[in-house]
Motif scaffolding. Structure first.
Motif, mmCIF file in Angstrom:
data_model
loop_
_atom_site.group_PDB
_atom_site.id
_atom_site.type_symbol
_atom_site.label_atom_id
_atom_site.label_comp_id
_atom_site.label_asym_id
_atom_site.label_seq_id
_atom_site.Cartn_x
_atom_site.Cartn_y
_atom_site.Cartn_z
ATOM 1 N N ILE A 136 27.109 16.564 17.865
ATOM 2 C CA ILE A 136 26.132 17.384 17.163
ATOM 3 C C ILE A 136 24.825 17.334 17.947
ATOM 4 O O ILE A 136 24.264 16.254 18.164
ATOM 5 C CB ILE A 136 25.909 16.897 15.725
ATOM 6 C CG1 ILE A 136 27.216 17.015 14.928
ATOM 7 C CG2 ILE A 136 24.799 17.694 15.042
ATOM 8 C CD1 ILE A 136 27.152 16.430 13.537
ATOM 9 N N LYS A 137 24.366 18.494 18.398
ATOM 10 C CA LYS A 137 23.128 18.578 19.164
ATOM 11 C C LYS A 137 22.092 19.353 18.352
ATOM 12 O O LYS A 137 22.384 20.431 17.839
ATOM 13 C CB LYS A 137 23.366 19.277 20.501
ATOM 14 C CG LYS A 137 24.301 18.520 21.432
ATOM 15 C CD LYS A 137 24.516 19.280 22.737
ATOM 16 C CE LYS A 137 25.458 18.532 23.662
ATOM 17 N NZ LYS A 137 25.715 19.277 24.923
ATOM 18 N N GLY A 138 20.915 18.783 18.258
ATOM 19 C CA GLY A 138 19.835 19.443 17.535
ATOM 20 C C GLY A 138 18.702 19.803 18.475
ATOM 21 O O GLY A 138 18.109 18.924 19.098
ATOM 22 N N SER A 155 17.706 16.193 20.052
ATOM 23 C CA SER A 155 18.413 14.967 19.674
ATOM 24 C C SER A 155 19.905 15.261 19.644
ATOM 25 O O SER A 155 20.323 16.427 19.630
ATOM 26 C CB SER A 155 17.945 14.456 18.306
ATOM 27 O OG SER A 155 18.405 15.324 17.279
ATOM 28 N N SER A 156 20.705 14.213 19.629
ATOM 29 C CA SER A 156 22.156 14.408 19.549
ATOM 30 C C SER A 156 22.810 13.159 18.961
ATOM 31 O O SER A 156 22.223 12.071 18.954
ATOM 32 C CB SER A 156 22.751 14.710 20.933
ATOM 33 O OG SER A 156 22.580 13.610 21.806
ATOM 34 N N ALA A 157 24.012 13.344 18.482
ATOM 35 C CA ALA A 157 24.810 12.244 17.947
ATOM 36 C C ALA A 157 26.272 12.674 18.020
ATOM 37 O O ALA A 157 26.571 13.862 18.138
ATOM 38 C CB ALA A 157 24.410 11.912 16.510
ATOM 39 N N ALA A 158 27.171 11.714 17.949
ATOM 40 C CA ALA A 158 28.593 12.037 18.064
ATOM 41 C C ALA A 158 29.421 11.148 17.148
ATOM 42 O O ALA A 158 28.992 10.067 16.742
ATOM 43 C CB ALA A 158 29.065 11.885 19.508
ATOM 44 N N SER A 159 30.612 11.627 16.827
ATOM 45 C CA SER A 159 31.557 10.840 16.042
ATOM 46 C C SER A 159 32.961 11.070 16.591
ATOM 47 O O SER A 159 33.225 12.075 17.261
ATOM 48 C CB SER A 159 31.501 11.223 14.556
ATOM 49 O OG SER A 159 31.870 12.579 14.374
ATOM 50 N N TYR A 160 33.843 10.120 16.320
ATOM 51 C CA TYR A 160 35.233 10.220 16.750
ATOM 52 C C TYR A 160 36.147 10.272 15.537
ATOM 53 O O TYR A 160 35.869 9.650 14.506
ATOM 54 C CB TYR A 160 35.633 9.018 17.615
ATOM 55 C CG TYR A 160 35.004 8.994 18.976
ATOM 56 C CD1 TYR A 160 35.379 9.904 19.955
ATOM 57 C CD2 TYR A 160 34.031 8.054 19.280
ATOM 58 C CE1 TYR A 160 34.798 9.884 21.210
ATOM 59 C CE2 TYR A 160 33.444 8.018 20.536
ATOM 60 C CZ TYR A 160 33.833 8.934 21.493
ATOM 61 O OH TYR A 160 33.244 8.905 22.731
ATOM 62 N N GLU A 161 37.237 10.997 15.670
ATOM 63 C CA GLU A 161 38.246 11.062 14.611
ATOM 64 C C GLU A 161 39.605 10.743 15.214
ATOM 65 O O GLU A 161 39.965 11.262 16.271
ATOM 66 C CB GLU A 161 38.287 12.447 13.981
ATOM 67 C CG GLU A 161 39.345 12.591 12.893
ATOM 68 C CD GLU A 161 39.385 13.977 12.286
ATOM 69 O OE1 GLU A 161 40.400 14.315 11.635
ATOM 70 O OE2 GLU A 161 38.415 14.736 12.475
ATOM 71 N N TYR A 162 40.366 9.877 14.548
ATOM 72 C CA TYR A 162 41.709 9.502 14.970
ATOM 73 C C TYR A 162 42.690 9.847 13.869
ATOM 74 O O TYR A 162 42.412 9.616 12.692
ATOM 75 C CB TYR A 162 41.806 7.992 15.242
ATOM 76 C CG TYR A 162 40.797 7.461 16.214
ATOM 77 C CD1 TYR A 162 41.032 7.475 17.585
ATOM 78 C CD2 TYR A 162 39.587 6.938 15.759
ATOM 79 C CE1 TYR A 162 40.093 6.977 18.474
ATOM 80 C CE2 TYR A 162 38.646 6.436 16.639
ATOM 81 C CZ TYR A 162 38.908 6.464 17.996
ATOM 82 O OH TYR A 162 37.972 5.978 18.863
#
Length: 202
Positions: A136-138, A155-162
């Motif tokens: 996610i980039k803002g 700003s930015s943030a990330a998440s992982y899904e398994y």
């Protein structure tokens, strides 16, 4: 439900149950400015002004580099976070931060991009593990009353899904939706901290 009906539906229900209980996620990197959020909002800031702000939010969703869904689609969650971000500055009265203003003193334009590395299918992860990264980039552009560039932030943030039955033991402690929500909040909190640091300029 009769036992015969249960035996008939079991082959169809079991894969869905396995995918749901084998679905886990966790937040990844994020802009470290978000760590200073609580301290920033508790600090001293200028007195609120009577200036009126227009807040616009654009969201683009990409999967493996391709835009999916209409760019004009509504994303209420992001719109609410954007308003909270501007209000966190403490410079503007909450009632003066609006979506539609004819002649605002400032125009806060949030360009949000959601970048997924892959799109899950109905049975993704049932046999072959499914892994997705969501970034996610803002990008925030602040315009003055004449429409000229006043300030910009990122700003930015990330998440992982398994997804795989073997990660069922992580459920329900690491829901992908929770990890994504944390990534969203951290991206906007980082923007809020940067705005608060510049609050005296507004």
């Amino acid at each position: 439900m009769k036992p015969s009906a249960i035996r008939l539906l079991a082959p169809m229900i079991l894969p869905v149950v396995l995918v749901l209980v084998g679905c886990a996620g966790h937040p990844s990197y994020y802009d470290r400015a978000a760590d200073r959020y609580e301290e920033a909002i508790a600090g001293e800031r200028p007195e609120p002004t009577d200036r009126v702000v227009r807040c616009t939010v654009h969201v683009t969703h990409l999967v493996d580099g391709d835009v999916v869904g209409p760019v004009s689609a509504e994303w209420p969650g992001f719109r609410e976070l954007a308003h909270e971000t501007v209000e966190a500055m403490g410079v503007f009265e909450p009632g003066n931060v609006r979506r539609r203003v004819l002649r605002p003193d400032y125009h806060f334009v949030f360009d949000i991009s959601i970048e997924d590395s892959a799109r899950p299918r109905p049975l993704s992860g049932l046999i072959i593990p499914f892994i997705r990264t969501r970034v996610i980039k803002g990008r925030l552009q602040v315009l003055d009353e004449r429409g000229g560039a006043f300030a910009s932030y990122f700003s930015s943030a990330a998440s992982y899904e398994y997804r795989h039955p073997l990660v069922f033991f992580l459920t329900p402690f690491h829901w992908p939706a929770r990890a994504e929500r944390q990534a969203r909040e951290r991206a906007f909190r980082a923007l809020a901290v940067k705005l608060i640091e510049d609050a005296a300029e507004y």
